[in-house]
Design a protein around this motif. Structure first.
Motif, PDB file in Angstrom:
ATOM      1  N   ASP A 104      32.046  41.108  30.389  1.00 34.08           N
ATOM      2  CA  ASP A 104      33.665  41.443  31.110  1.00 34.08           C
ATOM      3  C   ASP A 104      33.693  42.625  31.371  1.00 34.08           C
ATOM      4  O   ASP A 104      34.204  42.847  30.041  1.00 34.08           O
ATOM      5  CB  ASP A 104      34.810  40.805  30.794  1.00 34.08           C
TER       6      ASP A 104
ATOM      7  N   MET B  58      31.581  32.367  30.020  1.00 33.33           N
ATOM      8  CA  MET B  58      32.193  32.124  30.990  1.00 33.33           C
ATOM      9  C   MET B  58      33.944  33.178  31.236  1.00 33.33           C
ATOM     10  O   MET B  58      34.354  32.140  30.313  1.00 33.33           O
ATOM     11  CB  MET B  58      32.273  31.710  32.198  1.00 33.33           C
ATOM     12  N   THR B  59      34.956  33.525  31.586  1.00 33.52           N
ATOM     13  CA  THR B  59      36.044  34.075  31.395  1.00 33.52           C
ATOM     14  C   THR B  59      36.871  32.912  31.966  1.00 33.52           C
ATOM     15  O   THR B  59      36.882  32.133  32.425  1.00 33.52           O
ATOM     16  CB  THR B  59      36.122  34.784  32.729  1.00 33.52           C
TER      17      THR B  59
ATOM     18  N   THR C 289      42.083  28.681  35.287  1.00 30.58           N
ATOM     19  CA  THR C 289      40.797  29.132  35.948  1.00 30.58           C
ATOM     20  C   THR C 289      39.232  29.971  35.887  1.00 30.58           C
ATOM     21  O   THR C 289      40.667  30.682  35.058  1.00 30.58           O
ATOM     22  CB  THR C 289      41.595  29.794  37.828  1.00 30.58           C
ATOM     23  N   SER C 290      38.729  29.635  35.470  1.00 34.39           N
ATOM     24  CA  SER C 290      37.458  30.467  35.578  1.00 34.39           C
ATOM     25  C   SER C 290      36.397  31.090  37.009  1.00 34.39           C
ATOM     26  O   SER C 290      35.190  31.367  36.340  1.00 34.39           O
ATOM     27  CB  SER C 290      36.610  29.603  34.236  1.00 34.39           C
ATOM     28  N   ASP C 291      37.431  31.289  37.407  1.00 36.79           N
ATOM     29  CA  ASP C 291      36.843  31.452  39.046  1.00 36.79           C
ATOM     30  C   ASP C 291      36.693  33.296  39.015  1.00 36.79           C
ATOM     31  O   ASP C 291      38.331  33.321  38.963  1.00 36.79           O
ATOM     32  CB  ASP C 291      37.327  30.855  40.161  1.00 36.79           C
ATOM     33  N   PHE C 292      35.912  34.200  38.464  1.00 33.22           N
ATOM     34  CA  PHE C 292      35.385  34.934  38.539  1.00 33.22           C
ATOM     35  C   PHE C 292      37.427  36.235  40.045  1.00 33.22           C
ATOM     36  O   PHE C 292      37.813  36.688  39.602  1.00 33.22           O
ATOM     37  CB  PHE C 292      34.629  35.796  39.024  1.00 33.22           C
ATOM     38  N   ALA C 293      36.835  35.547  41.339  1.00 32.40           N
ATOM     39  CA  ALA C 293      37.743  35.521  42.681  1.00 32.40           C
ATOM     40  C   ALA C 293      39.181  35.527  42.236  1.00 32.40           C
ATOM     41  O   ALA C 293      39.908  36.116  42.257  1.00 32.40           O
ATOM     42  CB  ALA C 293      37.237  35.368  43.701  1.00 32.40           C
ATOM     43  N   GLU C 294      39.510  34.757  41.663  1.00 32.89           N
ATOM     44  CA  GLU C 294      40.972  33.904  41.646  1.00 32.89           C
ATOM     45  C   GLU C 294      41.532  34.611  40.722  1.00 32.89           C
ATOM     46  O   GLU C 294      42.508  35.354  40.222  1.00 32.89           O
ATOM     47  CB  GLU C 294      40.550  32.503  40.832  1.00 32.89           C
ATOM     48  N   ILE C 295      40.964  35.310  39.456  1.00 34.44           N
ATOM     49  CA  ILE C 295      41.292  35.586  38.009  1.00 34.44           C
ATOM     50  C   ILE C 295      41.576  37.488  38.618  1.00 34.44           C
ATOM     51  O   ILE C 295      42.317  38.467  38.373  1.00 34.44           O
ATOM     52  CB  ILE C 295      39.823  35.865  37.039  1.00 34.44           C
TER      53      ILE C 295
ATOM     54  N   ARG D 128      48.957  28.945  35.670  1.00 35.80           N
ATOM     55  CA  ARG D 128      47.449  28.821  36.679  1.00 35.80           C
ATOM     56  C   ARG D 128      45.896  28.938  35.815  1.00 35.80           C
ATOM     57  O   ARG D 128      46.974  29.452  34.396  1.00 35.80           O
ATOM     58  CB  ARG D 128      47.275  30.126  37.385  1.00 35.80           C
TER      59      ARG D 128
ATOM     60  N   GLN E 116      33.160  42.460  36.770  1.00 38.46           N
ATOM     61  CA  GLN E 116      32.223  41.626  35.734  1.00 38.46           C
ATOM     62  C   GLN E 116      30.707  42.432  36.377  1.00 38.46           C
ATOM     63  O   GLN E 116      30.529  42.520  36.942  1.00 38.46           O
ATOM     64  CB  GLN E 116      31.452  40.130  36.429  1.00 38.46           C
TER      65      GLN E 116
END
Length: 197
Positions: A137, A1-2, A19-25, A17, A38
């Motif tokens: 990714d 996971m990114t 985070t590993s959340d796609f939308a947040e990144i 910051r 992704q």
């Protein structure tokens, strides 16, 4: 996971910051013009697959992106540990080339990770964003963005590279020692995965 870790440009003492959340990144990187996506992962493509196999496996996504951006060259870079006596020196030289802060004046740097992992460090808007990229990714660093890339002391990754310019990778080094002040790939990888690189 990114994983995305953002620090002030002055140093890594305070995390802005994590985070590993796609939308947040994606949302955090968008204001500095960085493309983050992704793609579906092809589990049938082994880490050491040939460039032809990799390109054919991801042909649909490559063609779609190429239709949007009209690249002159799409190729595959792959670096994985071997028993070869030259391996350690090859890995060290490759790592050192990309570990110094640089920009690209004439092209974006777009990479899709087919296997393994690496970290792009983006130095933009008075911050440093470390983007830990893994299989699946895609990251696009806009031309002119100061950045560096760390693949660790024992690199293991395969990535598809996209170039608008036929000359391929041309970096303009800033001369800054900023990369030495931030946690490297091995440190972040060990903390994030619980494994040594």
């Amino acid at each position: 996971m990114t994983l995305l870790i953002t620090w002030p440009g002055s140093g890594p003492e305070n995390v802005v910051r994590r985070t590993s959340d796609f939308a947040e990144i994606a949302a955090a990187l968008a204001p500095i013009g960085v493309r983050y996506e992704q793609w579906p992962v092809r589990e049938d493509v082994p880490a050491g697959a040939s460039a032809d196999v990799v390109l054919e496996a991801y042909r649909e996504q490559i063609d779609k992106l190429n239709g949007e951006e009209d690249f002159s060259t799409v190729d595959v870079v792959s670096l994985h540990p071997t028993d070869s006596p030259e391996w350690a020196e090859t890995a060290k030289e490759a790592r050192q080339k990309f570990l110094r802060e640089h920009t690209h004046e004439d092209d974006d740097e777009i990479r899709f990770f087919v296997a393994g992992a690496g970290i792009f460090y983006l130095h933009a808007a008075q911050e440093v964003h470390a983007v830990y990229c893994e299989k699946g990714d895609l990251l696009g660093v806009p031309r002119g963005t100061t950045h560096w890339f760390d693949m660790g002391t024992s690199p293991s990754f395969t990535a598809i590279r996209f170039f608008h310019e036929e000359d391929g990778w041309i970096g303009k080094f800033t001369g800054s020692e900023i990369a030495s002040r931030f946690p490297d790939f091995d440190t972040i990888h060990a903390e994030y995965t619980g494994q040594r690189a």
